[in-house]
Motif scaffolding. Sequence first.
Motif, PDB file in Angstrom:
ATOM      1  N   ARG B 285     -79.316 -59.239  15.450  1.00  0.00           N
ATOM      2  CA  ARG B 285     -79.248 -57.715  15.338  1.00  0.00           C
ATOM      3  C   ARG B 285     -79.431 -57.982  16.879  1.00  0.00           C
ATOM      4  N   ILE B 286     -80.581 -58.579  16.874  1.00  0.00           N
ATOM      5  CA  ILE B 286     -81.536 -57.838  18.296  1.00  0.00           C
ATOM      6  C   ILE B 286     -81.019 -58.487  19.682  1.00  0.00           C
ATOM      7  N   LEU B 287     -81.360 -60.461  19.399  1.00  0.00           N
ATOM      8  CA  LEU B 287     -80.293 -61.874  20.432  1.00  0.00           C
ATOM      9  C   LEU B 287     -79.837 -61.845  20.474  1.00  0.00           C
ATOM     10  N   LEU B 288     -78.501 -61.500  19.052  1.00  0.00           N
ATOM     11  CA  LEU B 288     -76.949 -61.476  19.401  1.00  0.00           C
ATOM     12  C   LEU B 288     -76.645 -60.375  20.053  1.00  0.00           C
ATOM     13  N   HIS B 289     -76.844 -59.397  20.243  1.00  0.00           N
ATOM     14  CA  HIS B 289     -76.642 -58.415  20.463  1.00  0.00           C
ATOM     15  C   HIS B 289     -75.391 -58.092  21.936  1.00  0.00           C
ATOM     16  N   ARG B 290     -74.276 -57.127  21.571  1.00  0.00           N
ATOM     17  CA  ARG B 290     -73.382 -57.338  22.895  1.00  0.00           C
ATOM     18  C   ARG B 290     -74.080 -57.323  23.973  1.00  0.00           C
ATOM     19  N   VAL B 291     -75.617 -56.512  24.286  1.00  0.00           N
ATOM     20  CA  VAL B 291     -75.452 -56.157  25.565  1.00  0.00           C
ATOM     21  C   VAL B 291     -77.589 -56.656  25.669  1.00  0.00           C
ATOM     22  N   LEU B 292     -78.094 -55.831  24.676  1.00  0.00           N
ATOM     23  CA  LEU B 292     -79.570 -56.643  24.672  1.00  0.00           C
ATOM     24  C   LEU B 292     -79.488 -58.631  24.078  1.00  0.00           C
ATOM     25  N   GLY B 293     -78.385 -58.942  23.656  1.00  0.00           N
ATOM     26  CA  GLY B 293     -79.123 -60.362  24.054  1.00  0.00           C
ATOM     27  C   GLY B 293     -78.407 -61.169  24.917  1.00  0.00           C
ATOM     28  N   PRO B 294     -77.852 -61.022  26.363  1.00  0.00           N
ATOM     29  CA  PRO B 294     -77.543 -61.724  27.458  1.00  0.00           C
ATOM     30  C   PRO B 294     -78.840 -61.319  27.932  1.00  0.00           C
ATOM     31  N   VAL B 295     -79.547 -60.200  27.777  1.00  0.00           N
ATOM     32  CA  VAL B 295     -80.557 -59.520  28.036  1.00  0.00           C
ATOM     33  C   VAL B 295     -82.098 -60.482  28.378  1.00  0.00           C
ATOM     34  N   CYS B 296     -82.214 -60.348  26.810  1.00  0.00           N
ATOM     35  CA  CYS B 296     -82.743 -61.458  26.235  1.00  0.00           C
ATOM     36  C   CYS B 296     -83.100 -62.785  26.334  1.00  0.00           C
ATOM     37  N   PHE B 297     -81.320 -63.597  26.747  1.00  0.00           N
ATOM     38  CA  PHE B 297     -81.109 -64.938  27.077  1.00  0.00           C
ATOM     39  C   PHE B 297     -82.127 -64.492  28.777  1.00  0.00           C
ATOM     40  N   ALA B 298     -81.455 -63.895  29.504  1.00  0.00           N
ATOM     41  CA  ALA B 298     -81.656 -64.001  30.814  1.00  0.00           C
ATOM     42  C   ALA B 298     -83.186 -64.571  30.978  1.00  0.00           C
ATOM     43  N   ALA B 381     -78.293 -69.598  22.160  1.00  0.00           N
ATOM     44  CA  ALA B 381     -77.976 -69.474  23.631  1.00  0.00           C
ATOM     45  C   ALA B 381     -76.429 -70.171  24.102  1.00  0.00           C
ATOM     46  N   ALA B 382     -76.081 -71.744  23.268  1.00  0.00           N
ATOM     47  CA  ALA B 382     -75.002 -72.269  23.034  1.00  0.00           C
ATOM     48  C   ALA B 382     -74.082 -71.147  23.120  1.00  0.00           C
ATOM     49  N   PHE B 383     -74.206 -70.129  21.459  1.00  0.00           N
ATOM     50  CA  PHE B 383     -72.946 -69.418  21.382  1.00  0.00           C
ATOM     51  C   PHE B 383     -72.859 -68.007  22.602  1.00  0.00           C
ATOM     52  N   ILE B 384     -73.960 -67.649  23.275  1.00  0.00           N
ATOM     53  CA  ILE B 384     -73.764 -66.156  23.942  1.00  0.00           C
ATOM     54  C   ILE B 384     -73.031 -66.989  25.253  1.00  0.00           C
ATOM     55  N   MET B 385     -73.161 -68.339  25.931  1.00  0.00           N
ATOM     56  CA  MET B 385     -72.972 -68.816  26.806  1.00  0.00           C
ATOM     57  C   MET B 385     -71.323 -69.523  26.809  1.00  0.00           C
ATOM     58  N   ASP B 386     -71.077 -69.938  25.744  1.00  0.00           N
ATOM     59  CA  ASP B 386     -69.816 -70.920  25.236  1.00  0.00           C
ATOM     60  C   ASP B 386     -68.539 -70.315  25.892  1.00  0.00           C
ATOM     61  N   ARG B 387     -68.625 -69.605  26.671  1.00  0.00           N
ATOM     62  CA  ARG B 387     -67.448 -68.974  27.200  1.00  0.00           C
ATOM     63  C   ARG B 387     -67.482 -68.892  28.537  1.00  0.00           C
ATOM     64  N   LEU B 388     -68.174 -68.887  29.304  1.00  0.00           N
ATOM     65  CA  LEU B 388     -68.883 -68.845  30.451  1.00  0.00           C
ATOM     66  C   LEU B 388     -68.605 -70.839  30.813  1.00  0.00           C
ATOM     67  N   PHE B 389     -68.248 -71.879  29.670  1.00  0.00           N
ATOM     68  CA  PHE B 389     -68.669 -72.886  29.880  1.00  0.00           C
ATOM     69  C   PHE B 389     -67.308 -73.638  29.875  1.00  0.00           C
ATOM     70  N   GLY B 390     -66.490 -72.748  28.555  1.00  0.00           N
ATOM     71  CA  GLY B 390     -65.583 -73.626  27.737  1.00  0.00           C
ATOM     72  C   GLY B 390     -64.419 -73.764  28.397  1.00  0.00           C
ATOM     73  N   TRP B 391     -64.577 -72.528  29.932  1.00  0.00           N
ATOM     74  CA  TRP B 391     -62.916 -73.046  30.519  1.00  0.00           C
ATOM     75  C   TRP B 391     -62.894 -74.275  31.073  1.00  0.00           C
ATOM     76  N   CYS B 392     -64.229 -74.814  31.884  1.00  0.00           N
ATOM     77  CA  CYS B 392     -64.178 -75.783  32.647  1.00  0.00           C
ATOM     78  C   CYS B 392     -64.173 -77.271  32.138  1.00  0.00           C
ATOM     79  N   GLY B 393     -64.008 -77.052  30.329  1.00  0.00           N
ATOM     80  CA  GLY B 393     -64.077 -78.065  29.690  1.00  0.00           C
ATOM     81  C   GLY B 393     -65.194 -78.370  29.452  1.00  0.00           C
ATOM     82  N   LEU B 394     -66.483 -77.873  29.526  1.00  0.00           N
ATOM     83  CA  LEU B 394     -67.716 -77.647  29.268  1.00  0.00           C
ATOM     84  C   LEU B 394     -67.637 -76.665  27.610  1.00  0.00           C
ATOM     85  N   ASN B 395     -69.549 -77.171  27.336  1.00  0.00           N
ATOM     86  CA  ASN B 395     -69.476 -75.926  26.065  1.00  0.00           C
ATOM     87  C   ASN B 395     -70.859 -75.055  26.850  1.00  0.00           C
TER      88      ASN B 395
END
Lengths: 86, 717
Positions: B285-298, B381-395
């Motif tokens: 609920r914290i690490l995948l939170h819409r705002v806190l998740g990406p912050v923790c990830f960074a 981390a893969a769940f958070i970042m997938d959208r950024l990489f999915g479009w160019c065929g990576l994941n």
Amino acid sequence: MTPLAQLLPGQSGKVVSLNPERVVDQRLMALGLLPGMVVTVVRRAPLGDPVEFAFNGAEICLRQSEAADIWVDVAADCPIPRPPKP
Amino acid sequence: MSAAPLPRIAVVGNPNTGKSTLFNALTGLRQRVGNYPGVTVARKSGTCDLGGGRLVELIDLPGLYSLAAVSPDERVVIDVLLGRIPGEAPPDLVLVVCDATNLLRNCFLAAQIAELGLPAVLAVNQADVARERGIEIDIPLLAGRLGTAVALVSAWKGEGIADVRRTLLRGLDQRPVLRRSEWPEAIAAALAEVAAAARDATGRDIPPALAQRFLFDSAPTLAESAGWAAPAREPALRAARDRVRRAGLNPPAAEPLIHYARLRRDLEGVVRGTGRESRSAAVDRILLHRVLGPVCFAVFMLGLFWSVFALAKGPMEWILAGVDGLKALAAPSLEGMPMAQSLVTDGILGGVGAFLVFLPQIAFLFLLVGLLEDSGYMARAAFIMDRLFGWCGLNGKSFVPLLSGFACAIPGILSTRTIEDPKARLATAFAVPFMSCSARFPVYALMCAAFIGPQHGALWESVAMVGMHLVGLLFAVPIAFILTRVVLRVRPAPFVLELPRYQLPKVKDVLWRVWQSVWEFIQKAGTIIFALTIVVWALSYFPRDEALAERARAVAVAKGADPAAADAAAAAAQVENSWMGRMGKSIQPVFDPAGFDWKLTVGVLASFPAREVIVSTLGITYALGEETGADSESLYAAMREARWTEGPRAGTAIFTLPTVLALMVFFALCSQCGSTIVTLARETGGWKWAGISFATMTTLAWLAAVAVYQVGTALMS
């Protein structure tokens, strides 16, 4: 029937049908996502996609495009999901 | 010595069942890591004493959910189990590792294993977590229902390992076969048809489990690898599938429906207690939170990256100091033998040093990424970042390899093994060397400190630094897009990502993996890099012309140079006369449009085995002797004073802003690292992709350098 991808976080539905010809659906069936199984949308990723689902004792993430051909009956006590944005 | 081969036991299970921890607990350090022929899947095996001196060989197979193979890892599992790996018989016993907290889903794989007809036993792992959550499992009842021996174990805590050994012994002695599911008549008939047709087409016997894969899976991966080509296969499969459909069943859905229906009956009364909500849900609920998740990830990723550099800094300095110490030790004893002296200090020790100096970064990256992986965070981390990489065929799983690439491409390429989709895996491995690794840093530092800083100020110096780190990314993303959409004709695997339970990583296991990877790298890449360095040394040492060197020394002395400067002039004359110097002069026209003179060209050529060599090469060619680093004021001065001696630019400075930028861009993009090429070849299963990567990066580097120089010069005039 509603496409699984349209459920909101927190909503659950009972699987009605999958597309068994798709490789991704075959993988999901192996994971236990079969007609009759209850699946819950846990959350969406911060950028909107993929979506985290809970079913058969596990948390599985799928891209919306991969959940496109899975149809569910939304549980009676859940609100009707919004229609898809045009 | 021992004539009879050891009995072989294959260890299979779903991902995240603690299978590898159990494998390590059973085998200890008696492990061997290799590769399966033709695919880049690691073959891990080890010996285990089951008690009383009965030794067996355990084979740790990649984790998988179903025998329906999509990725190369999954195909290896079924190939091993069916004995279709060249030179390997089927295993004598299969150990199916199941997660006690989700027995039903884990048993699906066991039900598929049952169809193989191989003797198999079960280990129900993570008993401690199940107990904590209030889940009880009736082991004897489960054993009776499945028809085999079952052990309850907690590999993480080391509880029940002896029980697993006893179970394996019983399995080897009694050869129990898991009870098979009952197939409806139509499916049984269709399977017989498929097996007969495939046997006729391939000339080989088709085991029933393989016939099931042909009939049920819509992806023809296994049928193709069995040599059953489409023209013969498709009509036969269509007929068999139609037969199943006429009986009111859907072929791809029939298998899970039948197995799961049977497993639900089998597990009735075996599992008691539904299990409380796991703590992972609360953490998420914290690490995948819409705002806190990406912050923790960074924060985690910055922390990871900063730690790698901070931790590796000391060991890297020790290695450099150690190599310098050895050089100082070796040099006097070889006095009077200039060639041997140069070979030992510049060739051998220089080459070993250049190779070893990045090992600390590689090891610490493996360590920290391994800890995050085993904690369960990497899937998030893969769940958070997938959208950024999915479009160019990576994941989403491409993120960590690409990030690692900013320290060193080697661990980045090696960590693409966690990407199941072969297409995304190859594209990621291809993109990693474009990331600006730390070996490029000395070149940027030299150019910025010598030219951009003094002439344009600290602000532009840092802009150039950041810009150079982004150049690679700018090129890598479109290239991944082209590669996955246009070039690669590999069947994509679906992105089905399980979020495992968080757990404390087992440091010993992670350290053991780090050691295995680092040692493999030293063995496999070390020899090639070493040979390359010796070749480059020889090219820049031979032929010797002492008379020429003496003339250069005399000219320098006549101009009033001190002895050290005269020595440097003599050394520079030797380099100019060497094969490398001649190559530099004859290839210079190629680099002329980028504004490189022959000395820079020599630097570029000499740094193909390892790019950081450029700094010391420039030190030699600009006549400064050998003791120069990126922070040497005398090198800055010599480079600023360098002038074109001939051609239309004669008399003007070589290092103008466009040349400096062109050189930096060239180094940002060019494939100048022997270790990377070797690693890429090994991870992509051949030299083809390594060659394509080398050609693409080097061509792009040249084009970009020429573009920067030409546009820059036009703008400035």
